[in-house]
Design an enzyme around this catalytic site. Sequence first.
Site, PDB file in Angstrom:
ATOM      1  N   LYS A  23      49.009  26.049  83.941  1.00 47.45           N
ATOM      2  CA  LYS A  23      49.385  24.651  84.124  1.00 47.45           C
ATOM      3  C   LYS A  23      49.768  24.434  85.581  1.00 47.45           C
ATOM      4  O   LYS A  23      50.460  25.274  86.167  1.00 47.45           O
ATOM      5  CB  LYS A  23      50.568  24.296  83.232  1.00 47.45           C
ATOM      6  CG  LYS A  23      50.233  24.359  81.755  1.00 47.45           C
ATOM      7  CD  LYS A  23      51.462  24.047  80.908  1.00 47.45           C
ATOM      8  CE  LYS A  23      51.168  24.345  79.444  1.00 47.45           C
ATOM      9  NZ  LYS A  23      52.374  24.528  78.649  1.00 47.45           N
ATOM     10  N   ARG A 101      56.265  29.954  88.224  1.00 46.69           N
ATOM     11  CA  ARG A 101      57.169  30.275  87.129  1.00 46.69           C
ATOM     12  C   ARG A 101      56.951  31.738  86.729  1.00 46.69           C
ATOM     13  O   ARG A 101      55.833  32.150  86.435  1.00 46.69           O
ATOM     14  CB  ARG A 101      56.869  29.386  85.935  1.00 46.69           C
ATOM     15  CG  ARG A 101      57.845  29.655  84.835  1.00 46.69           C
ATOM     16  CD  ARG A 101      57.308  29.258  83.512  1.00 46.69           C
ATOM     17  NE  ARG A 101      58.357  29.434  82.535  1.00 46.69           N
ATOM     18  CZ  ARG A 101      58.377  28.833  81.369  1.00 46.69           C
ATOM     19  NH1 ARG A 101      57.423  28.010  81.051  1.00 46.69           N
ATOM     20  NH2 ARG A 101      59.348  29.060  80.536  1.00 46.69           N
ATOM     21  N   HIS A 190      63.970  30.955  78.894  1.00 45.62           N
ATOM     22  CA  HIS A 190      63.968  29.485  78.920  1.00 45.62           C
ATOM     23  C   HIS A 190      65.048  28.954  79.868  1.00 45.62           C
ATOM     24  O   HIS A 190      65.519  27.819  79.710  1.00 45.62           O
ATOM     25  CB  HIS A 190      64.231  28.868  77.522  1.00 45.62           C
ATOM     26  CG  HIS A 190      63.109  29.025  76.551  1.00 45.62           C
ATOM     27  ND1 HIS A 190      63.327  29.177  75.201  1.00 45.62           N
ATOM     28  CD2 HIS A 190      61.770  29.043  76.713  1.00 45.62           C
ATOM     29  CE1 HIS A 190      62.181  29.284  74.565  1.00 45.62           C
ATOM     30  NE2 HIS A 190      61.203  29.226  75.476  1.00 45.62           N
ATOM     31  N   HIS A 218      66.414  24.672  72.940  1.00 47.36           N
ATOM     32  CA  HIS A 218      65.025  24.500  73.379  1.00 47.36           C
ATOM     33  C   HIS A 218      64.159  24.927  72.196  1.00 47.36           C
ATOM     34  O   HIS A 218      64.087  26.115  71.865  1.00 47.36           O
ATOM     35  CB  HIS A 218      64.763  25.371  74.612  1.00 47.36           C
ATOM     36  CG  HIS A 218      63.347  25.320  75.093  1.00 47.36           C
ATOM     37  ND1 HIS A 218      62.979  24.726  76.284  1.00 47.36           N
ATOM     38  CD2 HIS A 218      62.201  25.793  74.546  1.00 47.36           C
ATOM     39  CE1 HIS A 218      61.667  24.831  76.432  1.00 47.36           C
ATOM     40  NE2 HIS A 218      61.167  25.486  75.393  1.00 47.36           N
ATOM     41  N   ASP A 293      52.539  25.700  63.711  1.00 55.79           N
ATOM     42  CA  ASP A 293      52.690  24.363  64.276  1.00 55.79           C
ATOM     43  C   ASP A 293      53.472  23.492  63.299  1.00 55.79           C
ATOM     44  O   ASP A 293      53.027  23.251  62.170  1.00 55.79           O
ATOM     45  CB  ASP A 293      51.293  23.778  64.534  1.00 55.79           C
ATOM     46  CG  ASP A 293      51.355  22.500  65.342  1.00 55.79           C
ATOM     47  OD1 ASP A 293      52.154  21.606  64.988  1.00 55.79           O
ATOM     48  OD2 ASP A 293      50.607  22.394  66.324  1.00 55.79           O
ATOM     49  N   ILE A 342      59.471  20.542  69.473  1.00 56.67           N
ATOM     50  CA  ILE A 342      60.094  20.198  68.185  1.00 56.67           C
ATOM     51  C   ILE A 342      61.322  19.314  68.406  1.00 56.67           C
ATOM     52  O   ILE A 342      61.491  18.279  67.760  1.00 56.67           O
ATOM     53  CB  ILE A 342      60.463  21.489  67.421  1.00 56.67           C
ATOM     54  CG1 ILE A 342      59.183  22.254  67.046  1.00 56.67           C
ATOM     55  CG2 ILE A 342      61.315  21.185  66.194  1.00 56.67           C
ATOM     56  CD1 ILE A 342      59.414  23.625  66.408  1.00 56.67           C
ATOM     57  N   GLY A 343      62.177  19.713  69.338  1.00 54.46           N
ATOM     58  CA  GLY A 343      63.414  18.966  69.590  1.00 54.46           C
ATOM     59  C   GLY A 343      63.142  17.541  70.046  1.00 54.46           C
ATOM     60  O   GLY A 343      63.843  16.601  69.657  1.00 54.46           O
ATOM     61  N   GLU A 344      62.085  17.361  70.852  1.00 53.16           N
ATOM     62  CA  GLU A 344      61.794  16.031  71.392  1.00 53.16           C
ATOM     63  C   GLU A 344      61.048  15.147  70.398  1.00 53.16           C
ATOM     64  O   GLU A 344      61.156  13.927  70.455  1.00 53.16           O
ATOM     65  CB  GLU A 344      60.925  16.155  72.663  1.00 53.16           C
ATOM     66  CG  GLU A 344      61.658  16.760  73.842  1.00 53.16           C
ATOM     67  CD  GLU A 344      60.706  17.205  74.948  1.00 53.16           C
ATOM     68  OE1 GLU A 344      59.607  16.654  75.068  1.00 53.16           O
ATOM     69  OE2 GLU A 344      61.073  18.139  75.694  1.00 53.16           O
ATOM     70  N   ASN A 345      60.282  15.781  69.492  1.00 55.40           N
ATOM     71  CA  ASN A 345      59.344  14.975  68.693  1.00 55.40           C
ATOM     72  C   ASN A 345      59.588  14.894  67.198  1.00 55.40           C
ATOM     73  O   ASN A 345      59.118  13.957  66.562  1.00 55.40           O
ATOM     74  CB  ASN A 345      57.923  15.508  68.901  1.00 55.40           C
ATOM     75  CG  ASN A 345      57.469  15.349  70.331  1.00 55.40           C
ATOM     76  OD1 ASN A 345      57.430  14.237  70.839  1.00 55.40           O
ATOM     77  ND2 ASN A 345      57.168  16.443  70.990  1.00 55.40           N
ATOM     78  N   GLU A 394      60.490  21.450  83.115  1.00 51.94           N
ATOM     79  CA  GLU A 394      60.510  22.738  83.814  1.00 51.94           C
ATOM     80  C   GLU A 394      59.752  22.660  85.137  1.00 51.94           C
ATOM     81  O   GLU A 394      60.146  23.274  86.123  1.00 51.94           O
ATOM     82  CB  GLU A 394      59.900  23.824  82.909  1.00 51.94           C
ATOM     83  CG  GLU A 394      60.828  24.203  81.768  1.00 51.94           C
ATOM     84  CD  GLU A 394      60.126  24.819  80.571  1.00 51.94           C
ATOM     85  OE1 GLU A 394      59.207  24.187  80.018  1.00 51.94           O
ATOM     86  OE2 GLU A 394      60.492  25.939  80.175  1.00 51.94           O
TER      87      GLU A 394
HETATM   88  P1  ADP Z   1      55.677  25.616  74.154  1.00 52.79           P
HETATM   89  O1  ADP Z   1      56.788  26.560  73.813  1.00 52.79           O
HETATM   90  O2  ADP Z   1      54.318  26.214  74.000  1.00 52.79           O
HETATM   91  O3  ADP Z   1      55.867  24.860  75.452  1.00 52.79           O
HETATM   92  P2  ADP Z   1      56.094  23.049  72.924  1.00 52.79           P
HETATM   93  O4  ADP Z   1      57.361  22.732  73.634  1.00 52.79           O
HETATM   94  O5  ADP Z   1      54.887  22.247  73.280  1.00 52.79           O
HETATM   95  O6  ADP Z   1      55.749  24.571  72.969  1.00 52.79           O
HETATM   96  O7  ADP Z   1      56.375  22.869  71.353  1.00 52.79           O
HETATM   97  C1  ADP Z   1      55.425  23.182  70.401  1.00 52.79           C
HETATM   98  C2  ADP Z   1      55.985  22.843  69.031  1.00 52.79           C
HETATM   99  O8  ADP Z   1      56.357  21.463  69.005  1.00 52.79           O
HETATM  100  C3  ADP Z   1      54.985  23.061  67.906  1.00 52.79           C
HETATM  101  O9  ADP Z   1      55.621  23.641  66.792  1.00 52.79           O
HETATM  102  C4  ADP Z   1      54.584  21.641  67.554  1.00 52.79           C
HETATM  103  O10 ADP Z   1      54.210  21.534  66.207  1.00 52.79           O
HETATM  104  C5  ADP Z   1      55.872  20.891  67.802  1.00 52.79           C
HETATM  105  N1  ADP Z   1      55.597  19.463  67.947  1.00 52.79           N
HETATM  106  C6  ADP Z   1      55.020  18.832  68.969  1.00 52.79           C
HETATM  107  N2  ADP Z   1      54.896  17.502  68.701  1.00 52.79           N
HETATM  108  C7  ADP Z   1      55.422  17.316  67.469  1.00 52.79           C
HETATM  109  C8  ADP Z   1      55.594  16.191  66.604  1.00 52.79           C
HETATM  110  N3  ADP Z   1      55.200  14.974  66.989  1.00 52.79           N
HETATM  111  N4  ADP Z   1      56.173  16.381  65.419  1.00 52.79           N
HETATM  112  C9  ADP Z   1      56.577  17.617  65.018  1.00 52.79           C
HETATM  113  N5  ADP Z   1      56.450  18.709  65.780  1.00 52.79           N
HETATM  114  C10 ADP Z   1      55.877  18.572  66.983  1.00 52.79           C
END
Ligand code: ADP
Length: 413
Positions: A23, A101, A190, A218, A293, A342-345, A394
């Site tokens: 990235k 990173r 993290h 996180h 996921d 997960i925390g954000e979404n 990050e």
């Molecule tokens: P990484 O550690 O690879 O950076 P991410 O921060 O992108 O991972 O988080 C990935 C996780 O977030 C996955 O389990 C994914 O299913 C979950 N996730 C992302 N968007 C959503 C959503 N809208 N609802 C539920 N879970 C989500």
Amino acid sequence: MGVRQVTTLDCILVVNSGSSSLKLSLFAISTAQCLLSGAVDWPGHSGGGILRLEGQSLSGRLSKTDISDHGAALEFALSALLEQSQVDSGSTVAVRAIGHRVVHGGTLLQESLLIDERVQTEIGRLSSLAPLHNPAALAAIVAAKTQLPEASHVAVFDTSYFSRLPPPSFLYPLPYEWYTEWGIRRYGFHGISHSYCAQRTAALLSRPLQDLRLVICHLGHGCSGTAVHGGEPVATTMGFTPTDGMMMGTRSGSLDPGILPFVQQQHSVPANSLQDTLNLRSGLLGISGISSDLRQLESAAHQGDERAKLAIEMFADRVRASIGSLAVAMGGVDALVLTAGIGENSSTMRAAICERLNCLGLHLDSDRNASRSADCDIATAQSPSRILVIKTREDLMIARETARVLKFPFLFE
Ligand code: ADP
């Protein structure tokens, strides 16, 4: 006829190199704005892969190539990124510095620093402690130094933030010599995200970070929690490796250590297979048998799949247990922060985690939780402590660290 002036835009490039992705984010030094970001998804290491480039302006661009290493992937992504940012900004983009990173800095590399031969060698040596992460970072460093030899290269470590953990927090109750002779201790991971979220929380609450007791979770593919007290991390869930702590997408998190010799001796599971199972076939995937996921598990649970429901319940339980232990380490919590995918979404996972956290003074407002936008407070107005959802940055944190090491002026909110 007037001659058109072509200006030069000095930039910092942030490189985040993983085992199957690369990235990039480009920041203008004068404004600290992210001009463009892109990602090369790189499934597998051998042979010619399909590289996919994504980004704000590059979204959807596809390229089939024979590229099989990080150097070629970086070259491909970098040229597209620079070309596009030059078109977007109307200026000549000059990459003055690259912030890399690096997941593991061990005990010798405890601060962000300029990458010289010694640093490069040590990052390589630490590959044994972070086999999925450090080799990829090292490959990107070598490639970036070749492609951008005039620029300054800075390493920013995920472990740095935790180098000041107090000994009772970083030591394992094992023979002390395992720490002194073999370096077996909690390193924490993290850190770039936790440190960003701590600063962002203080800004959102308009309170000095030094006055706050924070529990930051996180929750992405990898998951970790950190207690931040008086501006410093005092406890964290990831340990000697990023497998420790909470249940994750494919990682087990903490276990009874007795399970490992049992399956090795009684069921002849070899050490390398054990490592793969703990890291790649456990966690949400291991319990559900469906996916790592959360989105897929939420949908399967919605359709009545019992193991998807079980995996979700176990995940929430373990995050909640970690929050309890981290909060108690500080004698209480002023704000709980939820971040990463997960925390954000996932509002349903946030609600499941926050169930029964009232005893810590954390009261979730279900309407705010359901309708939240990025970086906001989802606790009830009466809640004694706050619950924040923060979008982790990050890339911005790495750019900031790079600028700090090189003494570039770089504004930061
Ligand atoms: P990484 O550690 O690879 O950076 P991410 O921060 O992108 O991972 O988080 C990935 C996780 O977030 C996955 O389990 C994914 O299913 C979950 N996730 C992302 N968007 C959503 C959503 N809208 N609802 C539920 N879970 C989500």
